[in-house]
Design an enzyme around this catalytic site. Sequence first.
Site, PDB file in Angstrom:
ATOM      1  N   SER A 129       0.804  -1.226   0.000  1.00 12.20           N
ATOM      2  CA  SER A 129       0.000   0.000   0.000  1.00 12.20           C
ATOM      3  C   SER A 129       0.845   1.289   0.000  1.00 12.20           C
ATOM      4  CB  SER A 129      -0.899   0.002   1.238  1.00 12.20           C
ATOM      5  OG  SER A 129      -1.563   1.248   1.331  1.00 12.20           O
ATOM      6  N   SER A 169      -0.665   4.079   1.013  1.00  9.40           N
ATOM      7  CA  SER A 169      -1.348   4.961   1.972  1.00  9.40           C
ATOM      8  C   SER A 169      -0.459   5.431   3.128  1.00  9.40           C
ATOM      9  CB  SER A 169      -2.609   4.279   2.526  1.00  9.40           C
ATOM     10  OG  SER A 169      -3.554   4.155   1.508  1.00  9.40           O
ATOM     11  N   SER A 175      -9.186  -2.003   4.382  1.00 11.63           N
ATOM     12  CA  SER A 175      -9.224  -2.466   2.990  1.00 11.63           C
ATOM     13  C   SER A 175      -9.524  -3.963   2.968  1.00 11.63           C
ATOM     14  CB  SER A 175      -7.904  -2.092   2.296  1.00 11.63           C
ATOM     15  OG  SER A 175      -8.054  -2.238   0.901  1.00 11.63           O
ATOM     16  N   LYS A 188     -13.444  -4.715   4.524  1.00 12.53           N
ATOM     17  CA  LYS A 188     -14.364  -3.597   4.274  1.00 12.53           C
ATOM     18  C   LYS A 188     -15.842  -3.907   4.497  1.00 12.53           C
ATOM     19  CE  LYS A 188     -12.258  -0.720   0.790  1.00 12.53           C
ATOM     20  NZ  LYS A 188     -12.135  -0.477  -0.641  1.00 12.53           N
ATOM     21  N   ASN A 230     -14.483   2.060   4.542  1.00 11.39           N
ATOM     22  CA  ASN A 230     -13.022   2.105   4.327  1.00 11.39           C
ATOM     23  C   ASN A 230     -12.325   3.066   5.289  1.00 11.39           C
ATOM     24  OD1 ASN A 230     -13.548   4.666   3.177  1.00 11.39           O
ATOM     25  ND2 ASN A 230     -11.864   4.438   1.737  1.00 11.39           N
ATOM     26  N   GLY A 234     -16.345  -4.118  -2.797  1.00 12.32           N
ATOM     27  CA  GLY A 234     -16.468  -2.898  -1.998  1.00 12.32           C
ATOM     28  C   GLY A 234     -16.170  -1.635  -2.789  1.00 12.32           C
ATOM     29  N   ALA A 235     -15.040  -1.597  -3.482  1.00 12.94           N
ATOM     30  CA  ALA A 235     -14.646  -0.383  -4.212  1.00 12.94           C
ATOM     31  C   ALA A 235     -15.604  -0.121  -5.369  1.00 12.94           C
ATOM     32  CB  ALA A 235     -13.218  -0.530  -4.723  1.00 12.94           C
ATOM     33  N   TYR A 261      -3.472   0.501  -8.527  1.00 12.61           N
ATOM     34  CA  TYR A 261      -2.357   1.433  -8.711  1.00 12.61           C
ATOM     35  C   TYR A 261      -0.995   0.773  -8.511  1.00 12.61           C
ATOM     36  CZ  TYR A 261      -2.865   1.793  -3.635  1.00 12.61           C
ATOM     37  OH  TYR A 261      -2.978   1.499  -2.307  1.00 12.61           O
ATOM     38  N   GLY A 270      -5.078   3.972 -10.618  1.00 14.81           N
ATOM     39  CA  GLY A 270      -5.812   4.178  -9.375  1.00 14.81           C
ATOM     40  C   GLY A 270      -5.195   5.179  -8.413  1.00 14.81           C
TER      41      GLY A 270
HETATM   42  P1  NAD Z   1     -13.413  -6.908  -3.198  1.00  9.52           P
HETATM   43  O1  NAD Z   1     -12.762  -8.167  -2.712  1.00  9.52           O
HETATM   44  O2  NAD Z   1     -14.518  -6.314  -2.421  1.00  9.52           O
HETATM   45  O3  NAD Z   1     -13.961  -7.199  -4.695  1.00  9.52           O
HETATM   46  C1  NAD Z   1     -13.216  -7.987  -5.592  1.00  9.52           C
HETATM   47  C2  NAD Z   1     -13.776  -7.798  -7.005  1.00  9.52           C
HETATM   48  O4  NAD Z   1     -12.862  -8.448  -7.920  1.00  9.52           O
HETATM   49  C3  NAD Z   1     -15.139  -8.447  -7.242  1.00  9.52           C
HETATM   50  O5  NAD Z   1     -15.856  -7.695  -8.216  1.00  9.52           O
HETATM   51  C4  NAD Z   1     -14.767  -9.810  -7.839  1.00  9.52           C
HETATM   52  O6  NAD Z   1     -15.795 -10.376  -8.616  1.00  9.52           O
HETATM   53  C5  NAD Z   1     -13.590  -9.415  -8.692  1.00  9.52           C
HETATM   54  N1  NAD Z   1     -12.703 -10.529  -8.978  1.00  9.52           N
HETATM   55  C6  NAD Z   1     -11.951 -11.233  -8.105  1.00  9.52           C
HETATM   56  N2  NAD Z   1     -11.275 -12.202  -8.745  1.00  9.52           N
HETATM   57  C7  NAD Z   1     -11.597 -12.084 -10.064  1.00  9.52           C
HETATM   58  C8  NAD Z   1     -11.215 -12.788 -11.252  1.00  9.52           C
HETATM   59  N3  NAD Z   1     -10.351 -13.800 -11.209  1.00  9.52           N
HETATM   60  N4  NAD Z   1     -11.748 -12.390 -12.423  1.00  9.52           N
HETATM   61  C9  NAD Z   1     -12.625 -11.357 -12.489  1.00  9.52           C
HETATM   62  N5  NAD Z   1     -13.031 -10.653 -11.409  1.00  9.52           N
HETATM   63  C10 NAD Z   1     -12.512 -11.009 -10.223  1.00  9.52           C
HETATM   64  O7  NAD Z   1     -12.238  -5.858  -3.442  1.00  9.52           O
HETATM   65  P2  NAD Z   1     -12.279  -4.243  -3.469  1.00  9.52           P
HETATM   66  O8  NAD Z   1     -11.980  -3.721  -2.138  1.00  9.52           O
HETATM   67  O9  NAD Z   1     -13.519  -3.827  -4.151  1.00  9.52           O
HETATM   68  O10 NAD Z   1     -10.982  -3.917  -4.362  1.00  9.52           O
HETATM   69  C11 NAD Z   1     -10.939  -4.238  -5.736  1.00  9.52           C
HETATM   70  C12 NAD Z   1      -9.671  -3.643  -6.348  1.00  9.52           C
HETATM   71  O11 NAD Z   1      -9.703  -2.231  -6.248  1.00  9.52           O
HETATM   72  C13 NAD Z   1      -8.371  -4.070  -5.672  1.00  9.52           C
HETATM   73  O12 NAD Z   1      -7.414  -4.292  -6.674  1.00  9.52           O
HETATM   74  C14 NAD Z   1      -7.980  -2.868  -4.832  1.00  9.52           C
HETATM   75  O13 NAD Z   1      -6.585  -2.736  -4.676  1.00  9.52           O
HETATM   76  C15 NAD Z   1      -8.498  -1.730  -5.686  1.00  9.52           C
HETATM   77  N6  NAD Z   1      -8.832  -0.526  -4.898  1.00  9.52           N
HETATM   78  C16 NAD Z   1      -8.267   0.653  -5.266  1.00  9.52           C
HETATM   79  C17 NAD Z   1      -8.578   1.795  -4.553  1.00  9.52           C
HETATM   80  C18 NAD Z   1      -7.950   3.112  -4.929  1.00  9.52           C
HETATM   81  O14 NAD Z   1      -8.038   4.048  -4.144  1.00  9.52           O
HETATM   82  N7  NAD Z   1      -7.342   3.234  -6.088  1.00  9.52           N
HETATM   83  C19 NAD Z   1      -9.480   1.743  -3.485  1.00  9.52           C
HETATM   84  C20 NAD Z   1     -10.053   0.515  -3.156  1.00  9.52           C
HETATM   85  C21 NAD Z   1      -9.715  -0.624  -3.873  1.00  9.52           C
END
Ligand code: NAD
Length: 290
Positions: free
Chosen positions: A22, A24, A69, A73, A94, A136-137, A236, A257
């Site tokens: 991270s 952050s 995270s 979440k 978050n 979540g995101a 990111y 990201g």
């Molecule tokens: P989460 O575990 O809640 O959701 C995971 C998502 O990925 C779901 O939609 C799931 O279906 C999908 N997924 C998982 N494995 C998969 C695969 N093999 N094929 C297709 N889809 C697949 O996670 P989250 O907290 O929503 O985070 C998702 C991503 O977003 C992560 O990579 C995280 O690092 C990134 N993120 C970035 C920020 C930012 O500020 N840039 C903030 C939060 C999350």
Amino acid sequence: MAERITGHTELIGLIAYPIRHSSSPAMHNEAFAKLGLDYAYLAFEVGNEELENTIKGFRAMDVRGCNVSMPNKTVVHKYLDKISPAAELCGAVNTVVNDNGVLTGHITDGIGCMYGLKDAGVDVIGKKITIVGAGGAATAIQVQAALDGVAEISIFNKKDKFFENAEKTVKKLKEKTNCVVNLYDLDDLDRLKEEVASSMLLINATGMGMKPLEGMTFIPDKSYLRPDLVVLDIVYSPRETALLKLANEAGCRTLNGLGMMLFQGAAAFELWTGKKMPIEHMKEVLDIKY
Ligand code: NAD
């Protein structure tokens, strides 16, 4: 003697698993130092099993707050006292703020994504966008986009455990906003091609593109993309995912990201400290250029 950390310094935590990648901690500590605020931000590698004990520990130590995270979440709300209306709508938290022993859960991801787009000069209000993801995101972005006035959102996800979550989001957004929202199976590639073709923005909000799914993307080839499409990957690390590499080759405007990470962090920073994050300084430090 070093004076940055004193007996008065307040702790802000980050609880997730895995989390060592991270940005952050570096971001928040830089902003605290720049503004001369007496806080320190540290990452703790904690999953669902140790989550309750961690929150109890934070309460006992009167920690000011934390970021949350994956995979915590959608679980952490169980151990908090209050949830903000946006976090309630998203079913995810978050950011946790501790006000004299009362722990409130917030969600700043959706705000961060929308601010990041605006800051990069990408205007999505009144337009159609496609978002891949239902975690979540993704949910936070879908909720905030609909609340902010995006006209139409096409959501795609695998038929995994998150698909049902997307069905609930679609139902809620149809009830509570004027946004046209549709949900499709990510395996339906013909539909994906059609929806992306009529969207001005494509967002990857899944874990595809970062470890352990580094190098993976749901877009089979460049024929799904076109030069006037904007592609945002909320991953990111790495800065250029497989999706962004393909989109760059297709001549699309691409964003990673980092912008969303900065602005979701800025919103959380303000909740903990009551101060605005020094955005332009942080963009320089994080090497965010549009
Ligand atoms: P989460 O575990 O809640 O959701 C995971 C998502 O990925 C779901 O939609 C799931 O279906 C999908 N997924 C998982 N494995 C998969 C695969 N093999 N094929 C297709 N889809 C697949 O996670 P989250 O907290 O929503 O985070 C998702 C991503 O977003 C992560 O990579 C995280 O690092 C990134 N993120 C970035 C920020 C930012 O500020 N840039 C903030 C939060 C999350």
